[in-house]
Design a protein around this motif. Structure first.
Motif, mmCIF file in Angstrom:
data_model
loop_
_atom_site.group_PDB
_atom_site.id
_atom_site.type_symbol
_atom_site.label_atom_id
_atom_site.label_comp_id
_atom_site.label_asym_id
_atom_site.label_seq_id
_atom_site.Cartn_x
_atom_site.Cartn_y
_atom_site.Cartn_z
ATOM 1 N N ILE A 151 -3.129 -1.002 40.385
ATOM 2 C CA ILE A 151 -3.009 0.486 40.121
ATOM 3 C C ILE A 151 -2.740 0.664 38.524
ATOM 4 O O ILE A 151 -1.783 0.092 38.155
ATOM 5 N N GLY A 152 -3.457 1.548 38.053
ATOM 6 C CA GLY A 152 -3.234 1.735 36.595
ATOM 7 C C GLY A 152 -2.098 2.871 36.368
ATOM 8 O O GLY A 152 -1.942 3.472 37.311
ATOM 9 N N PHE A 153 -1.601 2.717 35.352
ATOM 10 C CA PHE A 153 -0.289 3.621 35.016
ATOM 11 C C PHE A 153 -0.466 4.082 33.417
ATOM 12 O O PHE A 153 -0.588 2.934 32.683
ATOM 13 N N SER A 154 -0.489 5.397 33.256
ATOM 14 C CA SER A 154 -0.526 5.711 31.796
ATOM 15 C C SER A 154 0.726 7.088 31.892
ATOM 16 O O SER A 154 0.702 7.806 32.635
ATOM 17 N N THR A 155 1.363 6.937 30.875
ATOM 18 C CA THR A 155 2.173 8.218 30.149
ATOM 19 C C THR A 155 1.462 8.868 29.239
ATOM 20 O O THR A 155 1.112 8.344 28.214
ATOM 21 N N ILE A 156 1.568 10.125 29.463
ATOM 22 C CA ILE A 156 1.088 11.130 28.444
ATOM 23 C C ILE A 156 1.989 12.006 27.921
ATOM 24 O O ILE A 156 2.808 12.578 28.939
ATOM 25 N N GLN A 157 2.249 12.204 26.612
ATOM 26 C CA GLN A 157 3.252 13.069 26.157
ATOM 27 C C GLN A 157 2.499 14.192 25.540
ATOM 28 O O GLN A 157 2.028 14.187 24.340
ATOM 29 N N PRO A 158 2.089 15.354 26.326
ATOM 30 C CA PRO A 158 1.267 16.441 25.868
ATOM 31 C C PRO A 158 1.766 17.422 24.779
ATOM 32 O O PRO A 158 3.081 17.220 24.394
ATOM 33 N N LYS A 159 0.793 17.320 23.739
ATOM 34 C CA LYS A 159 1.139 17.991 22.524
ATOM 35 C C LYS A 159 0.883 19.823 22.598
ATOM 36 O O LYS A 159 1.553 20.238 22.174
ATOM 37 N N GLY A 160 0.170 20.043 23.633
ATOM 38 C CA GLY A 160 -0.250 21.311 24.019
ATOM 39 C C GLY A 160 0.918 22.031 24.765
ATOM 40 O O GLY A 160 1.528 21.316 25.407
ATOM 41 N N GLY A 161 0.938 23.414 24.724
ATOM 42 C CA GLY A 161 1.713 23.982 25.735
ATOM 43 C C GLY A 161 1.344 24.696 26.659
ATOM 44 O O GLY A 161 2.152 25.005 27.809
ATOM 45 N N THR A 162 0.013 25.160 26.904
ATOM 46 C CA THR A 162 -0.502 25.837 27.764
ATOM 47 C C THR A 162 -1.331 24.896 28.661
ATOM 48 O O THR A 162 -1.229 23.906 28.618
ATOM 49 N N PRO A 163 -1.168 25.462 30.084
ATOM 50 C CA PRO A 163 -1.865 24.382 30.962
ATOM 51 C C PRO A 163 -3.118 24.027 30.708
ATOM 52 O O PRO A 163 -3.519 22.961 31.029
ATOM 53 N N GLU A 164 -3.914 25.055 30.227
ATOM 54 C CA GLU A 164 -5.433 24.657 29.583
ATOM 55 C C GLU A 164 -5.234 23.442 28.654
ATOM 56 O O GLU A 164 -5.856 22.662 28.675
ATOM 57 N N GLU A 165 -4.374 23.476 27.851
ATOM 58 C CA GLU A 165 -4.420 22.413 26.543
ATOM 59 C C GLU A 165 -3.751 21.307 27.204
ATOM 60 O O GLU A 165 -4.253 19.933 26.911
ATOM 61 N N ILE A 166 -2.913 21.205 28.219
ATOM 62 C CA ILE A 166 -2.453 20.022 28.854
ATOM 63 C C ILE A 166 -3.609 19.304 29.531
ATOM 64 O O ILE A 166 -3.629 18.320 29.434
ATOM 65 N N GLY A 167 -4.176 20.288 30.466
ATOM 66 C CA GLY A 167 -5.360 19.910 31.151
ATOM 67 C C GLY A 167 -6.371 19.060 30.196
ATOM 68 O O GLY A 167 -6.909 18.254 30.810
ATOM 69 N N GLU A 168 -6.806 19.545 29.089
ATOM 70 C CA GLU A 168 -7.637 19.149 28.111
ATOM 71 C C GLU A 168 -6.958 17.690 27.903
ATOM 72 O O GLU A 168 -7.892 16.572 27.774
ATOM 73 N N GLU A 169 -5.996 17.648 27.349
ATOM 74 C CA GLU A 169 -5.283 16.252 26.963
ATOM 75 C C GLU A 169 -5.329 15.096 28.257
ATOM 76 O O GLU A 169 -5.663 13.938 27.985
ATOM 77 N N VAL A 170 -5.150 15.571 29.492
ATOM 78 C CA VAL A 170 -5.048 14.674 30.623
ATOM 79 C C VAL A 170 -6.621 14.371 30.856
ATOM 80 O O VAL A 170 -6.746 13.194 31.097
ATOM 81 N N CYS A 171 -7.610 15.171 30.745
ATOM 82 C CA CYS A 171 -9.054 14.818 30.922
ATOM 83 C C CYS A 171 -9.387 13.779 29.685
ATOM 84 O O CYS A 171 -9.953 12.640 30.142
ATOM 85 N N GLU A 172 -8.834 14.092 28.488
ATOM 86 C CA GLU A 172 -9.187 13.060 27.372
ATOM 87 C C GLU A 172 -8.586 11.567 27.731
ATOM 88 O O GLU A 172 -9.073 10.625 27.578
ATOM 89 N N ALA A 173 -7.341 11.751 28.408
ATOM 90 C CA ALA A 173 -6.591 10.375 28.494
ATOM 91 C C ALA A 173 -7.663 9.508 29.625
ATOM 92 O O ALA A 173 -7.460 8.295 29.612
#
Length: 110
Positions: A86-108
């Protein structure tokens, strides 16, 4: 998350909670686990500006144990033969809106 919140945070034991989870015959294991971790200062500010839920009101020591466990989660999963793939990754979002955070997750996960 139960490994971090119950195993470490509530001090039930990381291995004990992992064993309980893996004993479920209907358990479907993911290929990847993403942990969205807000910067510490934002988390504290969020908790101070509204009514606290059960987890948020658990105190700083609880949250420190949970954060430390999430910080070690990749090693925890890799060290157990039942979860080592199982892979595991922590993301510390820089964005504040759900859309911005969603984009960061997709990038990751690309």
């Amino acid at each position: 998350s139960s490994i971090a919140y119950q195993g470490a945070g509530r001090q039930m034991g990381i291995e004990r909670v992992l064993d309980l989870n893996l004993a479920n015959p209907d358990l479907i294991l993911p290929n990847l686990v993403l942990h969205l971790a807000p910067p510490n200062r934002e988390e504290l500010a969020r908790r101070m500006n509204r009514d606290l839920d059960r987890f948020e009101s658990a105190g700083n020591a609880f949250h420190q144990r949970v954060a430390e466990c999430f910080g070690q989660m990749g090693n925890i999963l890799a060290s157990d033969s039942r979860t080592e793939g199982i892979g595991f990754s922590t993301i510390q979002p820089k964005g504040g809106t759900p859309e911005e955070i969603g984009e960061e997750v997709c990038e990751a996960i690309r």
